[in-house]
Motif scaffolding. Structure first.
Motif, PDB file in Angstrom:
ATOM      1  N   TYR A 104      32.549 -40.650  -8.102  1.00 56.29           N
ATOM      2  CA  TYR A 104      32.889 -41.692  -7.141  1.00 56.29           C
ATOM      3  C   TYR A 104      34.091 -41.257  -6.304  1.00 56.29           C
ATOM      4  N   TYR A 105      35.022 -40.588  -6.970  1.00 52.26           N
ATOM      5  CA  TYR A 105      36.194 -40.094  -6.250  1.00 52.26           C
ATOM      6  C   TYR A 105      35.746 -39.118  -5.163  1.00 52.26           C
ATOM      7  N   ASP A 106      34.867 -38.168  -5.580  1.00 55.42           N
ATOM      8  CA  ASP A 106      34.357 -37.202  -4.609  1.00 55.42           C
ATOM      9  C   ASP A 106      33.616 -37.886  -3.472  1.00 55.42           C
ATOM     10  N   LEU A 107      32.824 -38.875  -3.868  1.00 55.41           N
ATOM     11  CA  LEU A 107      32.001 -39.580  -2.884  1.00 55.41           C
ATOM     12  C   LEU A 107      32.851 -40.093  -1.722  1.00 55.41           C
ATOM     13  N   PHE A 108      34.020 -40.624  -2.056  1.00 56.63           N
ATOM     14  CA  PHE A 108      34.842 -41.241  -1.016  1.00 56.63           C
ATOM     15  C   PHE A 108      35.847 -40.283  -0.393  1.00 56.63           C
ATOM     16  N   THR A 109      36.081 -39.126  -1.029  1.00 52.80           N
ATOM     17  CA  THR A 109      37.097 -38.241  -0.481  1.00 52.80           C
ATOM     18  C   THR A 109      36.517 -37.039   0.238  1.00 52.80           C
ATOM     19  N   MET A 110      35.389 -36.482  -0.284  1.00 58.05           N
ATOM     20  CA  MET A 110      34.858 -35.289   0.358  1.00 58.05           C
ATOM     21  C   MET A 110      34.154 -35.625   1.658  1.00 58.05           C
ATOM     22  N   ARG A 111      33.630 -36.846   1.724  1.00 55.61           N
ATOM     23  CA  ARG A 111      33.027 -37.337   2.967  1.00 55.61           C
ATOM     24  C   ARG A 111      33.515 -38.769   3.134  1.00 55.61           C
ATOM     25  N   PRO A 112      33.528 -39.257   4.349  1.00 55.86           N
ATOM     26  CA  PRO A 112      34.048 -40.626   4.546  1.00 55.86           C
ATOM     27  C   PRO A 112      33.004 -41.677   4.184  1.00 55.86           C
ATOM     28  N   PHE A 113      32.669 -41.771   2.892  1.00 58.59           N
ATOM     29  CA  PHE A 113      31.608 -42.710   2.503  1.00 58.59           C
ATOM     30  C   PHE A 113      31.980 -44.149   2.837  1.00 58.59           C
ATOM     31  N   HIS A 114      33.280 -44.446   2.776  1.00 56.34           N
ATOM     32  CA  HIS A 114      33.688 -45.820   3.114  1.00 56.34           C
ATOM     33  C   HIS A 114      33.380 -46.144   4.576  1.00 56.34           C
ATOM     34  N   LEU A 115      33.491 -45.145   5.435  1.00 58.83           N
ATOM     35  CA  LEU A 115      33.135 -45.403   6.834  1.00 58.83           C
ATOM     36  C   LEU A 115      31.643 -45.635   6.985  1.00 58.83           C
ATOM     37  N   GLN A 116      30.880 -44.870   6.175  1.00 55.33           N
ATOM     38  CA  GLN A 116      29.434 -45.058   6.238  1.00 55.33           C
ATOM     39  C   GLN A 116      29.040 -46.434   5.689  1.00 55.33           C
ATOM     40  N   ILE A 117      29.792 -46.865   4.666  1.00 54.71           N
ATOM     41  CA  ILE A 117      29.551 -48.227   4.184  1.00 54.71           C
ATOM     42  C   ILE A 117      29.829 -49.229   5.303  1.00 54.71           C
ATOM     43  N   LEU A 118      30.934 -48.986   6.007  1.00 47.78           N
ATOM     44  CA  LEU A 118      31.263 -49.882   7.124  1.00 47.78           C
ATOM     45  C   LEU A 118      30.163 -49.875   8.180  1.00 47.78           C
ATOM     46  N   ASN A 119      29.663 -48.678   8.492  1.00 49.45           N
ATOM     47  CA  ASN A 119      28.557 -48.596   9.454  1.00 49.45           C
ATOM     48  C   ASN A 119      27.373 -49.420   8.981  1.00 49.45           C
ATOM     49  N   SER A 120      27.007 -49.219   7.715  1.00 46.70           N
ATOM     50  CA  SER A 120      25.859 -49.941   7.167  1.00 46.70           C
ATOM     51  C   SER A 120      26.095 -51.439   7.225  1.00 46.70           C
ATOM     52  N   LEU A 121      27.306 -51.840   6.854  1.00 47.57           N
ATOM     53  CA  LEU A 121      27.635 -53.270   6.876  1.00 47.57           C
ATOM     54  C   LEU A 121      27.530 -53.816   8.292  1.00 47.57           C
ATOM     55  N   LEU A 122      28.096 -53.070   9.229  1.00 45.57           N
ATOM     56  CA  LEU A 122      28.094 -53.513  10.623  1.00 45.57           C
ATOM     57  C   LEU A 122      26.665 -53.687  11.115  1.00 45.57           C
TER      58      LEU A 122
END
Ligand SMILES: Nc1ncnc2c1ncn2[C@@H]1O[C@H](COP(=O)(O)OP(=O)(O)OP(=O)(O)O)[C@@H](O)[C@H]1O
Ligand SMILES: [Mg+2]
Lengths: 297, 274, 358
Positions: B56-74
């Motif tokens: 999970y750490y890698d998921l959010f740090t190696m790529r901007p997964f949180h931004l992708q979550i934001l995109n999906s949410l938007l």
């Protein structure tokens, strides 16, 4: 003009027109665009060839190509495999978990989860299970002396592998619809049959099944329409391969459009597939209208 | 009369086997997402280990997964809001208009949801490219509305059909117009329907893959495409794929556990009573 | 040998006991009606006899055999359900065939039985129809035919007439009576309609809150109600009730009820304790309205019903309903009438326990 017609008109103007306009713009227009494309030589790999009108040439190519018919047959093969398995398993499980026993409601709920999972995730988790050399599935099958099965790396097994993923995700759909229908059946005929002493099989065959039939037909139509469109899970698991073993219609269109960049041919194939699915959709609507009429009585 | 003990035993045995088969893949996603990479494919598979949040750490740090979550949410929220507005109004029209051809309109709307997405991907691509909308959330909001509007229309039609017209007639006799009646009387009575439709629209948008893959680039990539991209890169990042997958399936699982009784309606378009 | 016997039969749903140890025996060929207010446990009792509900405690015998643990199909019963429970997708004939299927009869025997039942119940023209194409009364008859073809030892009916309109109900009621006379099969019949019970039953079982209040012929329960509940439940319009005290005048007990002084019924004179509080019951039809009456009563409302008239009377503090033949209707301008009571027709109940004093 009658008063109600007047009211209809006002409601239509305010409430219905926006949706129709939006759907035209977002659905019909792209479809017409696809139609327009299908008559052109729109080849992105050869940018110097003018994108001229080629008449029915793209359709001629699609309809005479072996690959297209292979894709069509593969689509229906997959549909037959998944629908039959989903029907048998779904109805069986529904009968099992519809019993009035503690815990069954929870089981019914849990079984619905696969349906709400993104098809990509379904593809990925089955990829994880099937993965050559490493996958868990062959390991566990090995424990009971089966395999190893070359799930996604052999032309023989790949379609089955995809079918299993789809069956896993959508058997719950048949289960859910059947369980809902079972619940709406009145219990009294079953009590009558118990007093008369009809065997369980007879009760299922002659009482339950005939009453479930319209629902099962609707559910199967919905599954068939979805199966015709199947894309994501194949894209993840095999991308249509190995060779063309799992190349269904959607993958064929994808390959024409984005591997060979022949948009015109892809569009022609799209249109043929739109016509085929329209038949399925029309049949489904007929069935639904019959159901509505029956319920209104 | 209750089933015999033997029948009960057999029933539970079968149900447990079925549950194990159907829940294993989901369980594997969770377990594997917490597994350290070195033992991901160990033989025999290990189900007891010290869980780690490294994936999970890698998921959010190696790529901007949180931004992708934001995109999906938007995208999902945008399409939900838009589809709900347009779709609910259309549903009301379809439910109330008496004209005998109105059913055809309803079925036409429904059919819009049933055509294969792949058939219109290319036109969308070209159209959005000329409009400069490629790789924007707006493109996906528009595309997702094509299946969310029909869904909303059919779900809400069912709810509107159940509001007695006498209530609206009473309001009209009192002098309210069509629109006031709709907003003051009818709509509040169908609040559960709105909630259910909203959740369905959200989940379908959130889960969508094909259009997201074709119509977005790095800027507005959504979660499903992002997770798939861990696979296409050189080495397969199973840990991150599983962590990402788990994040993606959370909304759907919550939905099932809280609103399972609405699933029948939503997934069968009212062709099966729920 | 009795056909159905319940011994201390109890039904519990979890912690809640809804039937409290019922004893009942139904003789061979008897038509027994379970009668009682809604929720008193009639359906539950019937379903225990059918085997559709487990018996929590006690013993059930059918035709001399203990059947507590016997499956419904092996109890040799047939049941007619409130909503008929016809198979909606089968024709009338198929419904009957399906009921006979487990008996594995020869084909000609099956068609003979169906023909016979159809003839008796007048279903011949309807055999090819489905339940949805039948009227309520026709569905009802199909349900009976389906039960009949199985030639059961006992027929069970659960409010079979409650879904029919008033006129049809009377008709089908007569048909059920005829059918019973003709077949002579034992019947256990549930209803909350006392007219049905009185007209059909050889024996009425009156239930309340999971207990049996009284068992008897229609005449018995009407003429000799065992307690206040039965007295007021049976009979329409309901029995008039007056609180009273037992006094002794000239060595004979007299019932004093606020202005009325009534001689005690001769049969119970010895059972009356002086000074006791009792409740007097007087059926509306037992009130005499004529010039010879002992008491003055004011007519507040009179309800004309064609063959008879219901007089709502006020006599002193008492409000009474009297039922008189239409011919004896007092002139409309008559403000008051004279009424009298017949000692032999008084019902006397112990106020405390509600039991009839005998
Ligand atoms: N499955 C059940 N669980 C718990 N209580 C029940 C159940 N079925 C019935 N009861 C209760 O048992 C009592 C008797 O019910 P029953 O259906 O036998 O009444 P009934 O005399 O047939 O009434 P009605 O005339 O209304 O049909 C009622 O108080 C009812 O609430
Ligand atoms: Mg009842």
């Amino acid at each position: 003009m009658s008063h109600t017609a007047n009211r209809d008109r006002r409601i239509a103007a305010v409430f219905l027109i926006p949706a129709i306009v939006v759907l035209f713009a977002t659905t019909i227009y792209p479809m017409l665009y696809a139609l327009w494309l299908s008559f052109r030589n729109y080849d992105l790999a050869k940018p110097f060839i003018p994108r001229i009108f080629v008449g029915l040439a793209n359709y001629a190519e699609v309809l005479t190509s072996k690959a297209f018919f292979h894709a069509l047959i593969t689509t229906f093969k997959l549909m037959a495999m998944t629908l039959s398995a989903q029907l048998v398993l779904g109805v069986g499980i529904a009968l099992l978990v519809s019993q009035k026993l503690p815990g069954m409601a929870l089981a019914r709920t849990l079984l619905l989860i696969p349906m709400m999972i993104s098809p990509v995730i379904v593809g990925l988790v089955w990829l994880f299970l099937y993965f050559p050399e490493l996958g868990y599935l062959n390991y566990f099958l090995g424990l009971v002396g089966i395999g190893p099965v070359p799930w996604i790396s052999s032309t023989q097994w790949a379609l089955t592998a995809i079918a299993i993923g789809d069956i896993w995700q959508w058997t719950p759909f048949i289960m859910m619809g059947t369980a809902a229908a079972l619940q709406s059946l009145s219990p009294e005929p079953y009590e009558a049959a118990r007093i008369d002493g009809n065997s369980r099989w007879d009760v299922f065959r002659y009482v339950t099944l005939p009453q479930l039939k319209p629902v099962l037909v609707s559910l199967l139509f919905l599954r068939a329409i979805d199966a015709f469109k199947i894309y994501d899970i194949i894209f993840v698991l095999t991308k249509g391969g190995p060779a063309d073993a799992t190349e269904v219609i959607s993958l064929y269109i994808y390959r024409q459009s984005f591997t060979f960049w022949r948009m015109g041919v892809g569009a022609a194939a799209s249109f043929v597939s739109l016509i085929i699915i329209s038949v399925l959709i029309t049949l489904f609507f007929k069935q639904m209208q019959r159901g509505q009429a029956a319920r209104a009585r | 009369m209750t089933p015999s003990l033997r029948e009960k035993f057999l029933t539970y045995l079968l149900v447990i086997i079925i549950l194990v088969v159907f829940m294993t893949p989901i369980y594997l996603i969770l377990v594997s997402s917490l597994k350290p990479s070195p033992i991901m494919f160990s033989r025999p598979p290990r189900f007891i280990f010290t869980p780690t949040l490294q994936n999970y750490y890698d998921l959010f740090t190696m790529r901007p997964f949180h931004l992708q979550i934001l995109n999906s949410l938007l995208v999902a929220l945008g399409s939900t809001a838009f589809s709900l507005t347009i779709g609910t109004m259309a549903a009301y029209a379809v439910s109330r208009i008496k004209h005998r051809r109105i059913n055809d309109v309803a079925f036409w709307i429904l059919s819009m949801r049933m055509f294969p997405p792949i058939a219109v991907v290319v036109p969308y691509y070209i159209i959005f490219k000329t409009m400069g909308l490629l790789d924007t959330p707006l493109a996906l909001i528009i595309v997702y509305s094509t299946f969310n509007i029909p869904l909303t229309v059919w779900l809400m039609k069912g709810f509107f059909d159940e509001v007695p017209e006498a209530l609206e007639e009473a309001a009209q006799v009192d002098g309210h117009g069509v629109i006031a009646t709709f907003f003051r009387v009818t709509l509040p009575l169908t609040a559960p329907g709105l909630a259910v439709s909203a959740v369905f629209c959200f989940i379908f948008s959130w889960n969508e893959f094909l259009f997201a893959l074709m119509l977005t680039g790095s800027k507005s990539q959504t979660v499903t495409v992002a997770v798939m991209s861990f696979w296409s890169s050189d080495a397969v990042q199973w840990g991150r794929i599983m962590a990402g997958s788990f994040v993606i399936l959370i909304p759907g699982v919550i939905f099932v556990l809280t609103c399972q009784r609405w699933l029948v309606k939503g997934l069968t378009m009212g062709s099966v009573k729920g | 040998m009795s056909s159905v016997t319940l011994r201390k039969v109890v039904k519990r749903y979890g912690q809640v006991e809804v039937v409290h140890g019922i004893d009942l025996s139904v003789e061979e060929g008897e038509f027994v009606v379970l009668l009682g207010p809604s929720g008193c446990g009639k359906t539950t009792t019937l379903r225990m006899v059918a085997g559709l509900e487990d018996i929590s405690a006690g013993q059930l015998e059918i035709a001399g055999r203990v059947v507590n643990d016997v499956a419904p199909k092996d109890r040799q019963i047939a049941m007619v359900f409130q909503n008929y429970a016809l198979y909606p997708h089968m024709t009338v004939r198929q419904n009957m065939e399906f009921a006979l299927k487990p008996q594995k009869l020869a084909a000609n025997e099956v068609s003979a039985r169906i023909a016979e039942a159809a003839r008796i119940l007048g279903l011949e023209p309807l055999l090819a129809r489905k339940p949805a194409q039948l009227s309520g009364g026709q569905r009802q008859r199909v349900a009976m035919a389906r039960a009949m073809v199985r030639t059961p030892k006992v027929f069970l009916f659960d409010e079979p007439l409650s879904n029919l309109d008033a006129k049809l109900r009377t008709q089908v009621r007569v048909e059920i009576a005829k059918l019973h006379r003709r077949l002579g099969t034992t019947v256990l019949y549930v209803t909350h309609d006392q007219v049905e019970a009185m007209t059909l039953a050889d024996k009425i079982v009156i239930m309340k809150d999971g207990h049996i209040e009284q068992v008897g012929s229609p005449e018995e329960v009407f003429a000799k109600p065992r307690n206040l509940f039965v007295a007021t439940f049976i009979g329409s319009p309901a029995m008039n009730l007056l609180p009273a005290k037992v006094a002794v005048v000239n060595g004979a007990p007299v019932l004093v009820a606020n202005g009325f002084r009534l001689a005690a019924p001769p049969s119970i004179v010895s059972a009356l304790d002086p000074g006791a509080s009792v409740t007097l019951g007087i059926r509306p039809s037992d009130i005499r309205v004529d010039e010879a009456g002992d008491y003055e009563a004011v007519v507040e409302v009179d309800e004309y019903l064609g063959t008879e008239v219901l007089l709502n009377l006020r006599a002193g503090n008492h409000e009474l309903v009297a039922q008189v033949p239409a011919a004896a209707r007092p002139a409309p301008d008559r403000q008051s009438v004279r009424i009298g009571f017949d000692a032999a027709r008084l019902h006397v109940f112990d106020t405390q326990s509600g039991e009839a004093i005998r």
